[in-house]
Design an enzyme around this catalytic site. Structure first.
Site, PDB file in Angstrom:
ATOM      1  N   ASP A  41       0.727  -1.296   0.018  1.00 44.45           N
ATOM      2  CA  ASP A  41       0.113   0.365  -0.004  1.00 44.45           C
ATOM      3  C   ASP A  41       0.835   1.385  -0.169  1.00 44.45           C
ATOM      4  OD1 ASP A  41      -2.372  -1.768   0.236  1.00 44.45           O
ATOM      5  OD2 ASP A  41      -1.798  -2.046   2.587  1.00 44.45           O
ATOM      6  N   GLY A  99       1.569   2.907  -2.583  1.00 50.14           N
ATOM      7  CA  GLY A  99       0.797   3.919  -3.673  1.00 50.14           C
ATOM      8  C   GLY A  99       1.804   3.441  -5.149  1.00 50.14           C
ATOM      9  N   LYS A 100       2.152   2.271  -5.059  1.00 49.96           N
ATOM     10  CA  LYS A 100       3.046   1.836  -6.199  1.00 49.96           C
ATOM     11  C   LYS A 100       2.211   2.214  -7.565  1.00 49.96           C
ATOM     12  CE  LYS A 100       3.306  -2.424  -4.637  1.00 49.96           C
ATOM     13  NZ  LYS A 100       2.922  -2.095  -2.990  1.00 49.96           N
ATOM     14  N   GLY A 134      -4.517  -4.323  -4.125  1.00 54.75           N
ATOM     15  CA  GLY A 134      -5.394  -3.657  -4.626  1.00 54.75           C
ATOM     16  C   GLY A 134      -4.690  -2.213  -5.054  1.00 54.75           C
ATOM     17  N   HIS A 135      -4.484  -2.034  -6.415  1.00 54.72           N
ATOM     18  CA  HIS A 135      -3.962  -1.042  -6.757  1.00 54.72           C
ATOM     19  C   HIS A 135      -4.715   0.132  -7.212  1.00 54.72           C
ATOM     20  CE1 HIS A 135       0.021  -3.830  -7.525  1.00 54.72           C
ATOM     21  NE2 HIS A 135      -0.252  -3.348  -6.321  1.00 54.72           N
ATOM     22  N   ARG A 149       3.365 -29.104  -5.393  1.00 51.77           N
ATOM     23  CA  ARG A 149       3.321 -30.037  -6.482  1.00 51.77           C
ATOM     24  C   ARG A 149       1.752 -30.255  -6.722  1.00 51.77           C
ATOM     25  NH1 ARG A 149       8.457 -31.723  -5.529  1.00 51.77           N
ATOM     26  NH2 ARG A 149       7.551 -32.137  -3.471  1.00 51.77           N
ATOM     27  N   GLN A 185       1.906  -5.726  -3.089  1.00 51.36           N
ATOM     28  CA  GLN A 185       2.669  -6.116  -1.680  1.00 51.36           C
ATOM     29  C   GLN A 185       3.964  -5.349  -1.430  1.00 51.36           C
ATOM     30  OE1 GLN A 185       1.485  -9.255  -3.117  1.00 51.36           O
ATOM     31  NE2 GLN A 185      -0.629  -8.512  -2.807  1.00 51.36           N
ATOM     32  N   ASP A 238       2.092  14.905   1.094  1.00 49.71           N
ATOM     33  CA  ASP A 238       1.012  15.941   1.497  1.00 49.71           C
ATOM     34  C   ASP A 238       0.347  15.360   2.728  1.00 49.71           C
ATOM     35  OD1 ASP A 238       0.118  13.968  -0.422  1.00 49.71           O
ATOM     36  OD2 ASP A 238      -1.803  14.659  -0.184  1.00 49.71           O
TER      37      ASP A 238
HETATM   38  P1  IMP Z   1      -2.426 -12.603   1.827  1.00 49.78           P
HETATM   39  O1  IMP Z   1      -1.553 -12.213   0.888  1.00 49.78           O
HETATM   40  O2  IMP Z   1      -3.933 -12.608   1.563  1.00 49.78           O
HETATM   41  O3  IMP Z   1      -2.022 -14.122   2.259  1.00 49.78           O
HETATM   42  O4  IMP Z   1      -2.114 -11.968   3.278  1.00 49.78           O
HETATM   43  C1  IMP Z   1      -0.965 -12.099   4.068  1.00 49.78           C
HETATM   44  C2  IMP Z   1      -0.628 -10.800   4.627  1.00 49.78           C
HETATM   45  O5  IMP Z   1      -0.262  -9.797   3.573  1.00 49.78           O
HETATM   46  C3  IMP Z   1      -1.678 -10.056   5.482  1.00 49.78           C
HETATM   47  O6  IMP Z   1      -1.047  -9.276   6.445  1.00 49.78           O
HETATM   48  C4  IMP Z   1      -2.326  -9.084   4.250  1.00 49.78           C
HETATM   49  O7  IMP Z   1      -2.803  -7.993   4.987  1.00 49.78           O
HETATM   50  C5  IMP Z   1      -1.089  -8.766   3.573  1.00 49.78           C
HETATM   51  N1  IMP Z   1      -1.274  -8.242   2.008  1.00 49.78           N
HETATM   52  C6  IMP Z   1      -1.609  -9.080   1.128  1.00 49.78           C
HETATM   53  N2  IMP Z   1      -1.688  -8.201   0.272  1.00 49.78           N
HETATM   54  C7  IMP Z   1      -1.730  -6.861   0.614  1.00 49.78           C
HETATM   55  C8  IMP Z   1      -1.521  -5.669  -0.281  1.00 49.78           C
HETATM   56  O8  IMP Z   1      -1.749  -5.698  -1.246  1.00 49.78           O
HETATM   57  N3  IMP Z   1      -1.444  -4.722   0.542  1.00 49.78           N
HETATM   58  C9  IMP Z   1      -1.147  -4.876   1.816  1.00 49.78           C
HETATM   59  N4  IMP Z   1      -0.908  -5.862   2.622  1.00 49.78           N
HETATM   60  C10 IMP Z   1      -1.368  -6.939   1.797  1.00 49.78           C
END
Ligand code: IMP
Length: 423
Positions: A13, A15-16, A40-41, A143, A224, A333
């Site tokens: 998160d 801001g990529k 979630g981008h 596998r 991530q 900001d």
């Molecule tokens: P999973 O990827 O759903 O298995 O979650 C594992 C950990 O990664 C958790 O703490 C999620 O909140 C975190 N996580 C997974 N995807 C994101 C992301 O896109 N942004 C921030 N945290 C993430």
């Protein structure tokens, strides 16, 4: 630059998507290399907001080709609904999308297992996004996964799928006590998915290396962040893939020598969702205030994000693990209204100064802070580094010095225009 790599340096998160969107205009191909619909981008263009979970944000540029790389786990339902959303908004994508045939398919029962296992793990829950990510990657490593290419193999349907269904049914029945899979239904689901994905299929390593050899420019888009990396993050509170540079290479199949620029995306403060270590975390009113002004709620799950002060040790770790050439700092900001801003400049562990991010014992980290005076004026209209208030420049320069990496891009608002390039 033949290939540029964009990596989150914190817990995701950062801001990529905004930075990728900003830098995509002179890029030919954008590749997502790991993760799935857990990401979630969010991108804001001309007042419109787009949220992408699987499809690279480069899709908003009409000439950019977008690739879902082999290191990804692809939930067909999420993928198809994202395509629908693009269609509804009039974005042409059909000739600009490729899906790696070695990516893994994420099935509905893997989401169910993710939810059930989180529910039953009490104090040991990870706080996953419940998108089935860890379950699908476990099957990959064990596998017992299903790759995109398998969907087109009659041998797979005949000889492998019956075994996989049986294998999963043992787990579903004995461990989770949920209804078992029906082979006919799974077959139908996979064949329907095969039809819908067929036109996008690509042998990703061949395709990307050929394009690079012919002079095309590629951007690799991480999801991530470094601190959620399976190997270099705060294990076990991590995701199940490698968002770091190593993951970009295995997840895309490109020759690593093409990667000439690694940009670490860094928020001006820190956030994290889910459980796990967070040395500079804020609590109570202070946290609520930062969460509110930063609008820190998950783009995928809507969960309130944990928030805290900027942590230099995290960025130094990310710089080492990823080989960062520069940093792009986002959401400067958000700090406009602060009288003073804290920065974590080092750690002590058991009374000793350490100069690395430890692999355990996180709860005993003592954070050493420095305080910086705030700038107390809006920065969102600044176009050049010199336009920023003196104290904002001091904040940025101090962070550059502490981290040992130059900050070359500063985002001062959500839109494409609110971006400063710095020498
Ligand atoms: P999973 O990827 O759903 O298995 O979650 C594992 C950990 O990664 C958790 O703490 C999620 O909140 C975190 N996580 C997974 N995807 C994101 C992301 O896109 N942004 C921030 N945290 C993430």
């Amino acid at each position: 630059m033949p290939a540029t790599l964009i990596i989150g340096t914190q817990w995701g998160d950062e801001g990529k998507a905004k930075v990728i969107d900003y830098l995509s205009h002179n890029i030919d191909i954008v590749v997502r290399y790991q993760g799935g619909a857990n990401a979630g981008h969010t991108v804001k263009v001309n007042g419109d907001t787009y949220v992408f979970h699987l499809i690279p944000s480069g899709i908003l540029y009409p000439d950019v080709i977008c690739v879902l790389g082999g290191g990804m786990v692809i939930d067909p339902d999420a993928f198809l609904s994202e395509l629908d959303a693009l269609e509804k908004r009039g974005i042409q994508y059909k000739d600009r999308l490729r899906v790696a045939d070695n990516a893994h398919i994420l099935l509905p029962h893997q989401k169910l297992i993710d939810s059930k296992s989180e529910e039953s793990s009490g104090n040991n829950k990870i706080g996953t996004t419940k998108r089935g990510i860890g379950v699908c990657y476990s099957d990959k490593v064990g596998r017992t996964g299903i790759r995109v290419a398998d969907l087109y193999s009659e041998n797979f349907y005949k000889n492998r799928l019956p075994y996989l269904v049986q294998h999963n049914n043992t787990i579903l029945k004995k461990i989770y006590e949920v209804p078992e899979l029906e082979i006919q239904e799974v077959t139908k689901y996979l064949r329907t998915t095969a039809d819908k994905l067929r036109r996008y299929l690509v042998n990703v390593s061949y395709y990307l290396n050929m394009e690079l050899a012919s002079g095309k420019k590629i951007m690799l888009e991480g999801a991530q962040g470094t601190m959620l990396d399976l190997d270099f993050g705060t294990y076990p509170y991590v995701t199940s893939s490698n968002p770091t540079t190593g993951g970009a290479i295995t997840g895309s199949g490109i020759n690593f020598q093409y990667i000439e620029n690694v940009i670490g995306i860094t928020k001006a403060y820190v956030t994290r969702v889910g459980e796990g270590a967070f040395p500079t975390e804020l609590f109570g009113d202070e946290a609520e205030h930062l969460r509110k002004i930063g609008n820190e709620y998950g783009a995928t799950t809507g969960r309130p994000r944990r928030v805290g002060w900027f942590d230099v040790e995290v960025i130094r770790h990310a710089a080492r693990v990823n080989g960062l050439h520069s940093i792009a700092m986002t959401k400067l900001d958000v700090l406009d209204s602060y009288d003073t801003i804290k920065v974590a400049v080092g750690y002590e562990l058991s009374g000793k100064r350490i100069s690395y991010f430890p692999s355990s014992d996180y709860e005993n980290i003592k954070v050493l802070y420095e305080e910086f005076p705030g700038w107390k004026e809006p920065v969102h209209e600044c176009k050049n580094f010199g336009d920023l208030p003196k104290n904002a420049r001091r904040y940025i320069q101090a962070i550059e010095k502490f981290c040992g990496v130059p900050i070359r891009l500063i985002s001062v608002g959500p839109s494409r225009e609110s971006t400063i390039l710095k020498k």
